[in-house]
Design an enzyme around this catalytic site. Structure first.
Site, PDB file in Angstrom:
ATOM      1  N   ASP A 121      46.356  33.188  79.568  1.00 38.06           N
ATOM      2  CA  ASP A 121      47.198  33.775  80.615  1.00 38.06           C
ATOM      3  C   ASP A 121      46.619  33.445  81.990  1.00 38.06           C
ATOM      4  O   ASP A 121      45.427  33.158  82.118  1.00 38.06           O
ATOM      5  CB  ASP A 121      47.242  35.302  80.480  1.00 38.06           C
TER       6      ASP A 121
HETATM    7  N1  URA Z   1      45.338  36.676  74.276  1.00 35.95           N
HETATM    8  C1  URA Z   1      45.915  37.113  75.412  1.00 35.95           C
HETATM    9  O1  URA Z   1      46.528  38.171  75.420  1.00 35.95           O
HETATM   10  N2  URA Z   1      45.797  36.385  76.507  1.00 35.95           N
HETATM   11  C2  URA Z   1      45.103  35.235  76.568  1.00 35.95           C
HETATM   12  O2  URA Z   1      45.011  34.630  77.627  1.00 35.95           O
HETATM   13  C3  URA Z   1      44.498  34.777  75.383  1.00 35.95           C
HETATM   14  C4  URA Z   1      44.638  35.515  74.240  1.00 35.95           C
END
Ligand code: URA
Length: 272
Positions: free
Chosen positions: A133
Protein backbone atom coordinates in the site's frame (compact mmCIF):
# COMPACT_ATOMS: atom_id res chain seq x y z
CA UNK A 1 41.60 -37.21 -17.08
CA UNK A 2 38.83 -39.82 -17.68
CA UNK A 3 36.37 -39.40 -20.59
CA UNK A 4 33.49 -38.31 -18.37
CA UNK A 5 35.59 -35.80 -16.46
CA UNK A 6 36.95 -34.40 -19.73
CA UNK A 7 33.46 -34.00 -21.18
CA UNK A 8 32.33 -32.23 -17.99
CA UNK A 9 35.31 -29.89 -18.10
CA UNK A 10 34.50 -29.02 -21.73
CA UNK A 11 30.87 -28.33 -20.80
CA UNK A 12 31.95 -25.95 -18.06
CA UNK A 13 34.40 -24.28 -20.41
CA UNK A 14 31.66 -23.70 -23.01
CA UNK A 15 29.28 -22.26 -20.42
CA UNK A 16 31.92 -19.74 -19.39
CA UNK A 17 32.67 -18.75 -22.97
CA UNK A 18 28.98 -18.41 -23.85
CA UNK A 19 28.40 -15.93 -21.04
CA UNK A 20 31.03 -13.64 -22.50
CA UNK A 21 30.33 -11.21 -25.33
CA UNK A 22 32.44 -8.72 -27.23
CA UNK A 23 31.85 -5.12 -26.23
CA UNK A 24 30.77 -3.85 -29.68
CA UNK A 25 28.31 -6.77 -30.04
CA UNK A 26 26.83 -6.07 -26.63
CA UNK A 27 26.42 -2.36 -27.45
CA UNK A 28 24.75 -3.05 -30.80
CA UNK A 29 22.20 -5.32 -29.12
CA UNK A 30 21.19 -2.74 -26.50
CA UNK A 31 19.23 -0.72 -29.07
CA UNK A 32 20.94 2.52 -27.99
CA UNK A 33 22.95 3.03 -31.13
CA UNK A 34 21.51 3.56 -34.59
CA UNK A 35 24.34 1.61 -36.24
CA UNK A 36 27.23 -0.71 -35.41
CA UNK A 37 29.56 2.11 -36.41
CA UNK A 38 27.98 4.48 -33.86
CA UNK A 39 28.46 1.88 -31.11
CA UNK A 40 32.13 1.44 -32.02
CA UNK A 41 32.69 5.22 -32.15
CA UNK A 42 31.30 5.54 -28.62
CA UNK A 43 33.90 3.00 -27.45
CA UNK A 44 36.78 4.72 -29.24
CA UNK A 45 35.72 8.09 -27.81
CA UNK A 46 36.03 6.62 -24.30
CA UNK A 47 32.32 7.00 -23.51
CA UNK A 48 31.85 3.38 -22.45
CA UNK A 49 32.86 1.92 -19.10
CA UNK A 50 32.80 -1.74 -18.11
CA UNK A 51 32.72 -2.37 -14.40
CA UNK A 52 33.61 1.28 -13.79
CA UNK A 53 36.69 1.49 -16.09
CA UNK A 54 36.83 3.06 -19.55
CA UNK A 55 37.34 0.38 -22.21
CA UNK A 56 38.49 1.51 -25.67
CA UNK A 57 38.88 -1.96 -27.18
CA UNK A 58 35.73 -2.80 -29.18
CA UNK A 59 36.59 -6.52 -29.07
CA UNK A 60 36.94 -6.60 -25.28
CA UNK A 61 35.24 -9.76 -23.96
CA UNK A 62 33.30 -9.74 -20.72
CA UNK A 63 30.27 -11.18 -18.97
CA UNK A 64 27.50 -8.52 -18.93
CA UNK A 65 25.72 -10.33 -16.07
CA UNK A 66 28.58 -9.61 -13.71
CA UNK A 67 30.16 -6.49 -15.27
CA UNK A 68 27.85 -3.49 -15.70
CA UNK A 69 28.29 -1.37 -18.81
CA UNK A 70 27.65 2.38 -18.78
CA UNK A 71 27.37 4.86 -21.63
CA UNK A 72 28.14 8.40 -20.50
CA UNK A 73 27.27 7.29 -16.96
CA UNK A 74 23.98 5.49 -17.78
CA UNK A 75 23.69 1.74 -17.33
CA UNK A 76 22.95 -0.24 -20.50
CA UNK A 77 21.13 -3.57 -20.64
CA UNK A 78 20.33 -6.16 -23.28
CA UNK A 79 16.63 -5.75 -24.12
CA UNK A 80 15.77 -9.38 -23.45
CA UNK A 81 17.76 -9.88 -20.26
CA UNK A 82 15.99 -9.72 -16.94
CA UNK A 83 16.99 -7.56 -14.05
CA UNK A 84 15.76 -7.62 -10.48
CA UNK A 85 16.05 -5.12 -7.67
CA UNK A 86 15.30 -5.10 -3.99
CA UNK A 87 14.13 -1.81 -2.55
CA UNK A 88 13.27 -0.44 0.84
CA UNK A 89 9.96 1.13 -0.11
CA UNK A 90 9.30 4.48 1.48
CA UNK A 91 5.87 5.57 2.65
CA UNK A 92 3.93 7.78 0.21
CA UNK A 93 4.67 5.80 -2.97
CA UNK A 94 2.24 3.69 -5.00
CA UNK A 95 3.18 0.30 -6.45
CA UNK A 96 1.63 1.26 -9.79
CA UNK A 97 2.24 3.33 -12.89
CA UNK A 98 0.56 6.69 -12.44
CA UNK A 99 -0.87 9.18 -14.90
CA UNK A 100 -0.56 12.97 -15.12
CA UNK A 101 -3.79 13.59 -13.19
CA UNK A 102 -2.59 11.46 -10.29
CA UNK A 103 0.77 13.19 -10.40
CA UNK A 104 -0.96 16.59 -10.34
CA UNK A 105 -2.62 15.69 -7.06
CA UNK A 106 0.74 14.73 -5.56
CA UNK A 107 0.80 10.97 -6.10
CA UNK A 108 4.17 9.30 -6.57
CA UNK A 109 5.12 5.89 -7.92
CA UNK A 110 7.87 3.53 -6.76
CA UNK A 111 8.94 3.42 -10.42
CA UNK A 112 9.96 7.11 -10.14
CA UNK A 113 12.78 5.94 -7.87
CA UNK A 114 14.26 3.84 -10.69
CA UNK A 115 14.62 6.63 -13.23
CA UNK A 116 18.21 7.41 -12.41
CA UNK A 117 19.21 3.73 -12.22
CA UNK A 118 17.93 2.18 -15.46
CA UNK A 119 17.39 3.30 -19.03
CA UNK A 120 13.94 3.94 -20.51
CA UNK A 121 13.56 0.52 -22.15
CA UNK A 122 14.21 -1.30 -18.88
CA UNK A 123 12.14 1.21 -16.91
CA UNK A 124 9.10 0.46 -19.08
CA UNK A 125 9.43 -3.29 -18.35
CA UNK A 126 9.66 -3.03 -14.56
CA UNK A 127 7.01 -4.81 -12.49
CA UNK A 128 6.51 -4.87 -8.74
CA UNK A 129 6.33 -8.33 -7.20
CA UNK A 130 2.95 -7.92 -5.55
CA UNK A 131 1.97 -4.57 -4.11
CA UNK A 132 2.53 -2.69 -0.92
CA UNK A 133 0.00 0.00 0.00
CA UNK A 134 0.97 3.63 -0.43
CA UNK A 135 1.67 3.97 3.30
CA UNK A 136 3.42 0.61 3.77
CA UNK A 137 7.21 0.57 3.97
CA UNK A 138 9.81 -2.16 3.62
CA UNK A 139 10.92 -4.94 1.33
CA UNK A 140 9.72 -4.62 -2.24
CA UNK A 141 11.05 -6.68 -5.13
CA UNK A 142 10.95 -4.99 -8.53
CA UNK A 143 11.82 -6.98 -11.65
CA UNK A 144 11.44 -7.27 -15.40
CA UNK A 145 10.81 -11.01 -15.01
CA UNK A 146 7.16 -12.05 -15.22
CA UNK A 147 8.29 -15.54 -14.15
CA UNK A 148 9.70 -14.22 -10.90
CA UNK A 149 6.47 -12.30 -10.22
CA UNK A 150 4.51 -15.51 -10.74
CA UNK A 151 6.92 -17.60 -8.67
CA UNK A 152 6.39 -15.33 -5.67
CA UNK A 153 2.79 -14.20 -5.99
CA UNK A 154 0.91 -17.25 -7.32
CA UNK A 155 -1.36 -18.33 -4.42
CA UNK A 156 -0.49 -22.01 -4.92
CA UNK A 157 3.17 -21.31 -4.16
CA UNK A 158 2.39 -20.16 -0.59
CA UNK A 159 5.44 -17.92 -0.36
CA UNK A 160 5.79 -16.57 3.19
CA UNK A 161 5.81 -12.81 3.82
CA UNK A 162 6.62 -11.29 7.21
CA UNK A 163 5.29 -7.92 8.32
CA UNK A 164 6.03 -5.77 11.33
CA UNK A 165 2.66 -4.46 12.43
CA UNK A 166 2.28 -1.48 14.75
CA UNK A 167 -1.35 -1.46 15.81
CA UNK A 168 -3.33 1.51 17.10
CA UNK A 169 -4.35 -0.33 20.27
CA UNK A 170 -2.81 -3.15 22.32
CA UNK A 171 -3.37 -6.58 20.80
CA UNK A 172 -5.60 -8.70 23.04
CA UNK A 173 -4.90 -12.39 23.51
CA UNK A 174 -8.20 -13.19 21.86
CA UNK A 175 -7.32 -11.10 18.78
CA UNK A 176 -3.89 -12.77 18.64
CA UNK A 177 -5.48 -16.21 18.61
CA UNK A 178 -7.97 -15.19 15.92
CA UNK A 179 -5.22 -13.82 13.68
CA UNK A 180 -3.27 -17.07 14.05
CA UNK A 181 -6.26 -19.30 13.32
CA UNK A 182 -7.74 -17.23 10.48
CA UNK A 183 -10.25 -14.41 10.25
CA UNK A 184 -12.94 -13.48 7.78
CA UNK A 185 -11.97 -10.47 5.64
CA UNK A 186 -13.97 -8.56 3.09
CA UNK A 187 -12.72 -8.62 -0.48
CA UNK A 188 -13.99 -6.48 -3.28
CA UNK A 189 -13.72 -7.22 -6.97
CA UNK A 190 -15.44 -5.07 -9.62
CA UNK A 191 -17.91 -3.79 -7.06
CA UNK A 192 -18.79 -7.25 -5.77
CA UNK A 193 -18.09 -7.96 -2.10
CA UNK A 194 -17.11 -11.44 -0.96
CA UNK A 195 -15.76 -12.87 2.29
CA UNK A 196 -12.54 -14.79 2.61
CA UNK A 197 -11.24 -16.83 5.53
CA UNK A 198 -7.51 -16.23 5.89
CA UNK A 199 -5.12 -19.19 6.16
CA UNK A 200 -3.47 -19.90 9.51
CA UNK A 201 -0.72 -17.36 10.16
CA UNK A 202 2.22 -17.07 12.55
CA UNK A 203 2.35 -14.26 15.04
CA UNK A 204 5.18 -13.11 17.28
CA UNK A 205 4.52 -10.43 19.85
CA UNK A 206 7.15 -7.71 20.17
CA UNK A 207 5.49 -5.08 22.37
CA UNK A 208 1.93 -4.35 23.47
CA UNK A 209 0.95 -2.85 20.12
CA UNK A 210 3.73 -4.31 17.94
CA UNK A 211 3.84 -7.79 16.49
CA UNK A 212 5.26 -9.72 13.56
CA UNK A 213 2.72 -11.42 11.36
CA UNK A 214 3.73 -14.07 8.82
CA UNK A 215 1.26 -14.86 6.07
CA UNK A 216 1.41 -17.06 3.00
CA UNK A 217 -1.22 -15.18 1.00
CA UNK A 218 -1.32 -11.79 -0.63
CA UNK A 219 -4.90 -10.56 -0.85
CA UNK A 220 -5.33 -6.84 -1.34
CA UNK A 221 -4.65 -4.94 1.92
CA UNK A 222 -4.69 -8.32 3.63
CA UNK A 223 -2.84 -7.44 6.81
CA UNK A 224 -4.80 -4.21 7.36
CA UNK A 225 -8.06 -6.09 6.81
CA UNK A 226 -7.03 -8.91 9.16
CA UNK A 227 -6.17 -6.45 11.92
CA UNK A 228 -9.46 -4.59 11.32
CA UNK A 229 -11.33 -7.90 11.51
CA UNK A 230 -10.18 -8.37 15.11
CA UNK A 231 -11.37 -4.87 16.11
CA UNK A 232 -8.01 -3.09 15.90
CA UNK A 233 -6.34 -0.96 13.21
CA UNK A 234 -2.87 -0.73 11.66
CA UNK A 235 -0.90 2.38 12.51
CA UNK A 236 2.18 1.39 10.57
CA UNK A 237 2.99 -1.60 8.38
CA UNK A 238 6.49 -2.63 7.31
CA UNK A 239 7.45 -5.71 5.29
CA UNK A 240 10.45 -7.51 6.72
CA UNK A 241 10.86 -10.44 4.35
CA UNK A 242 9.63 -12.46 1.41
CA UNK A 243 10.66 -16.16 1.45
CA UNK A 244 14.35 -16.14 2.54
CA UNK A 245 14.93 -12.55 1.36
CA UNK A 246 15.08 -10.26 4.37
CA UNK A 247 15.34 -6.50 4.16
CA UNK A 248 18.03 -6.51 6.87
CA UNK A 249 20.49 -8.40 4.69
CA UNK A 250 20.53 -5.56 2.15
CA UNK A 251 21.09 -2.69 4.59
CA UNK A 252 19.11 -0.15 2.53
CA UNK A 253 17.93 3.28 3.65
CA UNK A 254 14.31 4.13 2.87
CA UNK A 255 13.97 4.71 -0.88
CA UNK A 256 17.27 2.98 -1.67
CA UNK A 257 17.52 0.00 -3.99
CA UNK A 258 20.05 -2.59 -5.08
CA UNK A 259 20.29 -4.99 -8.01
CA UNK A 260 20.31 -8.69 -7.11
CA UNK A 261 22.00 -11.46 -9.07
CA UNK A 262 20.15 -14.58 -10.34
CA UNK A 263 22.09 -16.83 -7.91
CA UNK A 264 20.97 -14.67 -5.01
CA UNK A 265 17.35 -14.88 -6.17
CA UNK A 266 17.61 -18.68 -6.23
CA UNK A 267 18.78 -18.68 -2.61
CA UNK A 268 15.50 -16.99 -1.60
CA UNK A 269 13.68 -20.21 -2.40
CA UNK A 270 16.07 -22.73 -0.87
CA UNK A 271 14.73 -24.80 2.01
CA UNK A 272 16.39 -23.74 5.27
N1 URA B 1 -1.03 -6.15 3.63
C1 URA B 1 -1.56 -4.91 3.65
O1 URA B 1 -2.64 -4.71 4.20
N2 URA B 1 -0.90 -3.93 3.07
C2 URA B 1 0.30 -4.08 2.49
O2 URA B 1 0.87 -3.11 2.00
C3 URA B 1 0.86 -5.37 2.47
C4 URA B 1 0.16 -6.40 3.04
Amino acid sequence: MGRKAKARSLEVHFEVIELKVRLHQFLSKTGHFSSKREAKDAVWRGEITVNGSIVKDIAYQFNPRTRPVEYNGRRLFLPDSDITFVMNKPSGYLCARINDNERAIGKRSVFDLFEEHVDATVHARLLTVGRLDEATTGLLIVTTSGDLVHRITAPEHHVLKRYWVSAKRPLTEEAEQQLIEGVSIELESEGVISYYLTQPARLERVHERDFILEVSEGKKRQVRRMVAAVGNAVEHLHRLSIANATLDQFDLDEGALVEVKPSEIESWFEQT
